[in-house]
Design a protein around this motif. Sequence first.
Motif, mmCIF file in Angstrom:
data_model
loop_
_atom_site.group_PDB
_atom_site.id
_atom_site.type_symbol
_atom_site.label_atom_id
_atom_site.label_comp_id
_atom_site.label_asym_id
_atom_site.label_seq_id
_atom_site.Cartn_x
_atom_site.Cartn_y
_atom_site.Cartn_z
ATOM 1 N N ASP A 54 0.823 -1.209 0.000
ATOM 2 C CA ASP A 54 0.000 0.000 0.000
ATOM 3 C C ASP A 54 0.861 1.264 0.000
ATOM 4 O OD1 ASP A 54 -2.426 -1.379 0.098
ATOM 5 O OD2 ASP A 54 -2.302 -1.572 2.279
ATOM 6 N N SER A 55 2.015 1.191 0.669
ATOM 7 C CA SER A 55 2.910 2.351 0.814
ATOM 8 C C SER A 55 4.335 1.925 0.490
ATOM 9 C CB SER A 55 2.838 2.896 2.245
ATOM 10 O OG SER A 55 1.529 3.275 2.587
ATOM 11 N N PRO A 56 4.679 1.786 -0.788
ATOM 12 C CA PRO A 56 6.014 1.287 -1.136
ATOM 13 C C PRO A 56 7.142 2.255 -0.824
ATOM 14 C CG PRO A 56 4.791 1.909 -3.105
ATOM 15 C CD PRO A 56 3.817 1.957 -1.972
ATOM 16 N N ARG A 57 6.826 3.563 -0.710
ATOM 17 C CA ARG A 57 7.843 4.562 -0.376
ATOM 18 C C ARG A 57 7.318 5.417 0.771
ATOM 19 N NH1 ARG A 57 11.977 4.972 -3.797
ATOM 20 N NH2 ARG A 57 12.395 7.152 -3.260
ATOM 21 N N PRO A 60 7.270 8.886 7.174
ATOM 22 C CA PRO A 60 6.670 9.111 8.488
ATOM 23 C C PRO A 60 6.561 10.600 8.799
ATOM 24 C CG PRO A 60 8.959 8.503 8.730
ATOM 25 C CD PRO A 60 8.660 8.411 7.265
ATOM 26 N N ILE A 61 5.408 10.996 9.325
ATOM 27 C CA ILE A 61 5.151 12.384 9.704
ATOM 28 C C ILE A 61 4.582 12.381 11.111
ATOM 29 C CG2 ILE A 61 3.879 14.496 9.174
ATOM 30 C CD1 ILE A 61 3.652 13.382 6.265
ATOM 31 N N ILE A 62 5.277 13.035 12.033
ATOM 32 C CA ILE A 62 4.807 13.138 13.414
ATOM 33 C C ILE A 62 4.231 14.534 13.633
ATOM 34 C CG2 ILE A 62 5.438 13.059 15.853
ATOM 35 C CD1 ILE A 62 7.711 11.171 15.116
ATOM 36 N N LEU A 63 2.969 14.587 14.056
ATOM 37 C CA LEU A 63 2.328 15.839 14.434
ATOM 38 C C LEU A 63 2.204 15.862 15.950
ATOM 39 C CD1 LEU A 63 -0.534 16.108 11.762
ATOM 40 C CD2 LEU A 63 1.770 17.075 11.684
ATOM 41 N N VAL A 96 5.479 14.744 -0.219
ATOM 42 C CA VAL A 96 6.199 13.519 0.138
ATOM 43 C C VAL A 96 5.411 12.337 -0.402
ATOM 44 C CG1 VAL A 96 7.182 14.523 2.245
ATOM 45 C CG2 VAL A 96 5.002 13.273 2.363
ATOM 46 N N THR A 97 6.025 11.180 -0.382
ATOM 47 C CA THR A 97 5.354 9.967 -0.854
ATOM 48 C C THR A 97 4.768 9.178 0.308
ATOM 49 O OG1 THR A 97 7.445 8.746 -0.749
ATOM 50 C CG2 THR A 97 6.873 9.767 -2.852
ATOM 51 N N ASP A 98 3.623 8.572 0.081
ATOM 52 C CA ASP A 98 3.021 7.587 0.988
ATOM 53 C C ASP A 98 3.107 7.988 2.467
ATOM 54 O OD1 ASP A 98 2.554 6.050 -1.288
ATOM 55 O OD2 ASP A 98 4.454 4.974 -1.079
ATOM 56 N N PRO A 99 2.355 9.005 2.873
ATOM 57 C CA PRO A 99 2.448 9.481 4.261
ATOM 58 C C PRO A 99 1.951 8.472 5.289
ATOM 59 C CG PRO A 99 0.589 10.503 3.129
ATOM 60 C CD PRO A 99 1.365 9.762 2.084
ATOM 61 N N HIS A 100 2.733 8.315 6.340
ATOM 62 C CA HIS A 100 2.333 7.588 7.543
ATOM 63 C C HIS A 100 2.342 8.601 8.686
ATOM 64 C CE1 HIS A 100 3.869 3.371 6.071
ATOM 65 N NE2 HIS A 100 2.859 3.835 5.343
ATOM 66 N N TYR A 129 1.960 4.869 13.788
ATOM 67 C CA TYR A 129 2.006 5.441 12.447
ATOM 68 C C TYR A 129 0.868 4.799 11.651
ATOM 69 C CZ TYR A 129 6.725 7.423 12.982
ATOM 70 O OH TYR A 129 7.808 8.150 13.371
ATOM 71 N N GLU A 130 0.020 5.617 11.056
ATOM 72 C CA GLU A 130 -1.086 5.075 10.277
ATOM 73 C C GLU A 130 -1.188 5.771 8.924
ATOM 74 O OE1 GLU A 130 -2.470 2.462 11.074
ATOM 75 O OE2 GLU A 130 -2.606 2.295 13.249
ATOM 76 N N ALA A 131 -1.686 5.037 7.930
ATOM 77 C CA ALA A 131 -1.864 5.576 6.589
ATOM 78 C C ALA A 131 -3.335 5.776 6.248
ATOM 79 C CB ALA A 131 -1.227 4.639 5.560
ATOM 80 N N ASP A 132 -4.227 5.432 7.183
ATOM 81 C CA ASP A 132 -5.656 5.545 6.896
ATOM 82 C C ASP A 132 -6.373 6.200 8.071
ATOM 83 O OD1 ASP A 132 -5.795 3.546 8.815
ATOM 84 O OD2 ASP A 132 -6.194 1.945 7.383
ATOM 85 N N ILE A 133 -7.695 6.084 8.116
ATOM 86 C CA ILE A 133 -8.524 6.800 9.088
ATOM 87 C C ILE A 133 -8.210 6.392 10.530
ATOM 88 C CG2 ILE A 133 -10.421 5.131 9.116
ATOM 89 C CD1 ILE A 133 -10.679 9.012 9.066
#
Length: 300
Positions: A54-57, A60-63, A96-100, A129-133
Motif C-alpha cells: 500500500d505504501s512502497p515509499r 513518516p510524519i509526526i504531528l 512527500v510519498t506515501d504518508p504515515h 504510524y497510520e496511513a488511513d482513518i
Amino acid sequence: MGYGSYNASDWKKLRSSRGISSDSKASSLFRGDGFKEKYDPRFINMRESCDSSDSPRSTPIILGFDVTYSMGYLAEEIATNSLNRTILEIYDKQPVTDPHVMCAAFTGVYYKNRISEEDIGCPLQVTQYEADIRVVEQLLDLRIPYGGNRYSYDALVWYFASRHTKIDCFEKRRKKGFIFCIGDEIINDKNDVILDEFNINMIFNDKDTGDLTSKELFKEVSEKYEVFHIITGDTRAVVSWNKLIPGRVAYINEDNIRYLSEVITSIMQMTNGMKARDAIRQWSEEAQPVVEKALEKIKV
C-alpha cells in the motif's frame, strides 16, 4: 504500521458516527476515560513506519501538539479540521510519498490520582504510524488533561522519535521523515538539561541515558527527521525557539489556526525544493498572507 490508505469518505463517516462538527469541543471529542497503555511510551518499545504494498515509499510524519489547558483550541482544530486536511493536502500536493502519520500529545506534567497519588498519566502520548482513518480514531482515543506548563516540551517528542521509532524511509533510502510540534510556550533555555526536568526512566522506561540537552537532542533526532516547531499565540516565543532551532520555526496566530494544514504542507514542499513564493501562491487569497507570515523565518 501504516497499511491501507486515507480517503475523505472515511473521514465523513467518522464525523457522522462521532457527531463531530466545527463547533465540537475537546471535552466531547476526546472520550478517553484514562491514559491508555497502548499510547504510553513506558509500554512502547518501537513505533514502526514500514514500506508495504500500500505504501512502497513510506514517509513518516509526526504531528506533536501541546494539550495543556491553554491549548484546548489547538486540540479541537486538529481533531475537527487540520489533521484531515493536512493528510488530504499531502495526497493532493504530494510534497512527500506515501504518508504515515503519528499524533503525539505532550503536556510536560505527570498527572497523579488526587486521592492515592498513584500515577495515572504521563507527559507524552503517541499513536501508531497510520496511513488511513485509524490515525484519527487513535487521536480521538487520547486523554486531553487539564493543567498548565511553563514551556513547550517538544523534546519529549524528539526523544521518542529518535530512540523509539524505526522508519524505512531512512533505513532503506536515507530519506528523512518529518516532525512538526505545535505549541504556544517558550523553550526552556534556562535549565536546558532534559533530565533535570524529567525522569526519563519514568516516562520512557529507558535507563542510563545521561544528561541530554535540547540542543543535543535536536541534533540527534535531525539525523533521521526534518524537525520544525510551529508557534501559535504569543510571538515572544519565536525568539526563544529561533535561538535553539534557527530556520525551523514558523508562526501562526491563534485566529488563523484553520490554515495550519497549508503551513505544514508548504514547509514539506520547501524542504523538498519548492521556492517559498511558489508554496505561498498555490493557496487561496485568504490563506496566502497567513502562510507567508508563517514561513518568514523558515530556512531549509
